[in-house]
Design a protein around this motif. Structure first.
Motif, PDB file in Angstrom:
ATOM      1  N   HIS A 220     -33.848  17.905  17.956  1.00 13.52           N
ATOM      2  CA  HIS A 220     -34.993  18.707  18.400  1.00 13.52           C
ATOM      3  C   HIS A 220     -34.541  19.481  19.632  1.00 13.52           C
ATOM      4  CE1 HIS A 220     -38.785  19.628  20.476  1.00 13.52           C
ATOM      5  NE2 HIS A 220     -39.368  19.528  19.295  1.00 13.52           N
ATOM      6  N   ILE A 221     -34.495  20.823  19.499  1.00 11.35           N
ATOM      7  CA  ILE A 221     -33.984  21.684  20.560  1.00 11.35           C
ATOM      8  C   ILE A 221     -35.118  22.569  21.067  1.00 11.35           C
ATOM      9  CG2 ILE A 221     -32.217  23.379  21.180  1.00 11.35           C
ATOM     10  CD1 ILE A 221     -30.880  22.487  18.418  1.00 11.35           C
ATOM     11  N   ALA A 222     -35.459  22.435  22.338  1.00 10.53           N
ATOM     12  CA  ALA A 222     -36.486  23.268  22.973  1.00 10.53           C
ATOM     13  C   ALA A 222     -35.778  24.322  23.829  1.00 10.53           C
ATOM     14  CB  ALA A 222     -37.395  22.406  23.850  1.00 10.53           C
ATOM     15  N   PHE A 223     -36.110  25.590  23.585  1.00  8.85           N
ATOM     16  CA  PHE A 223     -35.424  26.645  24.335  1.00  8.85           C
ATOM     17  C   PHE A 223     -36.395  27.776  24.659  1.00  8.85           C
ATOM     18  CE2 PHE A 223     -35.065  27.702  19.887  1.00  8.85           C
ATOM     19  CZ  PHE A 223     -35.127  29.080  19.796  1.00  8.85           C
ATOM     20  N   ASP A 224     -36.014  28.578  25.638  1.00 10.32           N
ATOM     21  CA  ASP A 224     -36.820  29.715  26.091  1.00 10.32           C
ATOM     22  C   ASP A 224     -36.214  31.016  25.592  1.00 10.32           C
ATOM     23  OD1 ASP A 224     -38.524  28.065  27.434  1.00 10.32           O
ATOM     24  OD2 ASP A 224     -37.589  28.365  29.397  1.00 10.32           O
ATOM     25  N   GLY A 225     -37.087  31.914  25.153  1.00  7.63           N
ATOM     26  CA  GLY A 225     -36.661  33.235  24.756  1.00  7.63           C
ATOM     27  C   GLY A 225     -37.086  34.287  25.772  1.00  7.63           C
TER      28      GLY A 225
END
Length: 418
Positions: free
Chosen positions: A334-339
């Protein structure tokens, strides 16, 4: 993978392990004995001698070693294609690698289940094709006859030096009886806990690694266990003049991480958290149920992210033993990232596979590459083989594409020296 018994009676200080003598370092049989053997051989025998390579597995009756041994026999006989073997792809043609038909298998293990029975169990579990164990029974029996008792088992009173000498003698005897030019020792045993500050004995993986060097064998550690990476072996490793590689084979979840992490970095997408979970059974699952062993395993998984981003993102990897899964594994990330403009996004991946079938072709690759490096006079750590490891020797990128390019350059170097 086959679990080694827990060690007992850790009372002797490890100290410095003696470096191999020049005759020991020259090869498994030693230079004097090698000359005697070669002197008795004719020109045709010399050609055969130069081409025979030993593959000595630590954990030789485990799932990975059994799958590799059976798989090599099946491919050599033309029963199955070499799917998953990078060394069987065009870039490695003419690199002087030993042929699969020239590999001779043996090893150490603490279990006594015959390889043919182990292979039948793997076939029943869907790891090996139905009917393959009977088709390669002769090859399995030949390899099984070369498996020697490992250790130390509970109650074994031998010192570290005595155990190293015994293991090295097994390797030397193996090389003599099969007229081997060289032998590669590969650790595919179950993960052991990292040594604690109060431990006064070398871990089993380091005893086997020291024995490999003493017998003049190249070495790869396909596990997260200590192996050569202990201060007690630093001088021995440096003076051995032998090629070695490791640690911890990259077969599934971390393989995918080494592809995805550079993508986020190159696209300037900020990873806020990266969490993972593994469900697996078999001997490896049982071994990793030990929190200390799981911690050793997770260190390599986390290194890929830390090396790529400069620091490890928030999140942990959890490993759960599910015996019903046998040799199969499910890994979830599970990868949480900001765009752009701080938009929150998530990527989730699921990897489902058979660890033994993923690992076995890579183990055969490593055996061939290390044998060829040894033949070419290449010594010391081989960061060029970082493509195969979660925790490779220093000096290489953590990104799979760059590791692959480095591996291909290494293949060209071997081809130039062929």
């Amino acid at each position: 993978m086959t679990a080694h018994a827990d060690r007992e009676g850790r009372t002797d200080a490890p100290g410095r392990i003696d470096a191999p003598s020049p005759s020991e370092a020259s090869g498994p049989a030693g230079s004097a004995d090698r000359a005697e053997v070669m002197g008795l051989a004719g020109a045709a025998d010399r050609a055969e001698f130069a081409g025979r390579t030993g593959v000595w597995f630590i954990g030789a009756r485990g799932s990975v070693a059994t799958t590799a041994t059976a798989g090599c026999a099946a491919i050599a006989a033309g029963l199955h294609p070499p799917t998953g073997m990078v060394t069987e792809t065009p870039p490695f043609a003419d690199s002087g690698l030993p042929a699969l038909t020239d590999l001779v298998f043996g090893g150490h293990d603490t279990l006594d289940c015959p390889l043919s029975k182990r292979a039948e169990a793997l076939a029943d579990g869907g790891v090996l094709p139905h009917g393959l164990p009977s088709a390669v029974r002769a090859e399995l029996d030949a390899a099984d006859a070369e498996i020697r008792p490992g250790g130390p088992l509970p109650g074994d009173t031998r010192t570290d030096q005595e155990l190293i000498a015994a293991f090295a003698a097994d390797l030397t005897d193996f090389a003599h009886r099969h007229d081997l030019a060289r032998t590669v020792v590969i650790n595919v045993a179950s993960t052991e806990p990292a040594p604690g500050p109060g431990d006064t004995r070398l871990p089993a993986s380091s005893l086997y690694a020291a024995a490999a060097l003493r017998a003049g064998c190249s070495y790869a550690n396909f596990t997260p266990s200590t192996g050569l990476r202990t201060p007690a072996l630093t001088d021995t490793v440096a003076s051995s003049g032998l090629p070695h590689a490791g640690r911890d084979g990259k077969t599934g979840q971390t393989l995918l991480r080494s592809v995805l992490a550079p993508m986020f970095l190159q696209r300037a997408l900020a990873v806020r958290a990266w969490s993972g979970s593994n469900l697996l059974g078999g001997g490896d699952g049982a071994a990793l149920a030990d929190p200390a062993a799981a911690a050793a395993k997770n260190a390599g998984k986390e290194r890929v992210l830390a090396d790529t981003f400069g620091t490890a993102p928030e999140g942990e990897v959890h490993i759960d033993d599910v015996p019903a899964m046998g040799d199969w594994k499910t890994a979830w990330d599970h990868i949480a990232f900001d765009g752009f403009l701080g938009s929150r996004m998530i990527l989730q991946t699921i990897w489902q596979g058979c660890d033994s079938a993923l690992a076995a072709p890579l183990v055969l690759d490593l055996a061939r590459l290390l044998a060829r490096a040894h033949e070419a006079g290449i010594s010391g750590p081989l960061p060029e083989l970082g493509f195969y490891f979660k925790d490779p020797d220093g000096g290489t990128s953590a990104a799979l594409a760059e590791q692959y390019a480095t591996l291909l350059t290494f293949a060209e170097r071997l081809r130039d020296q062929a």
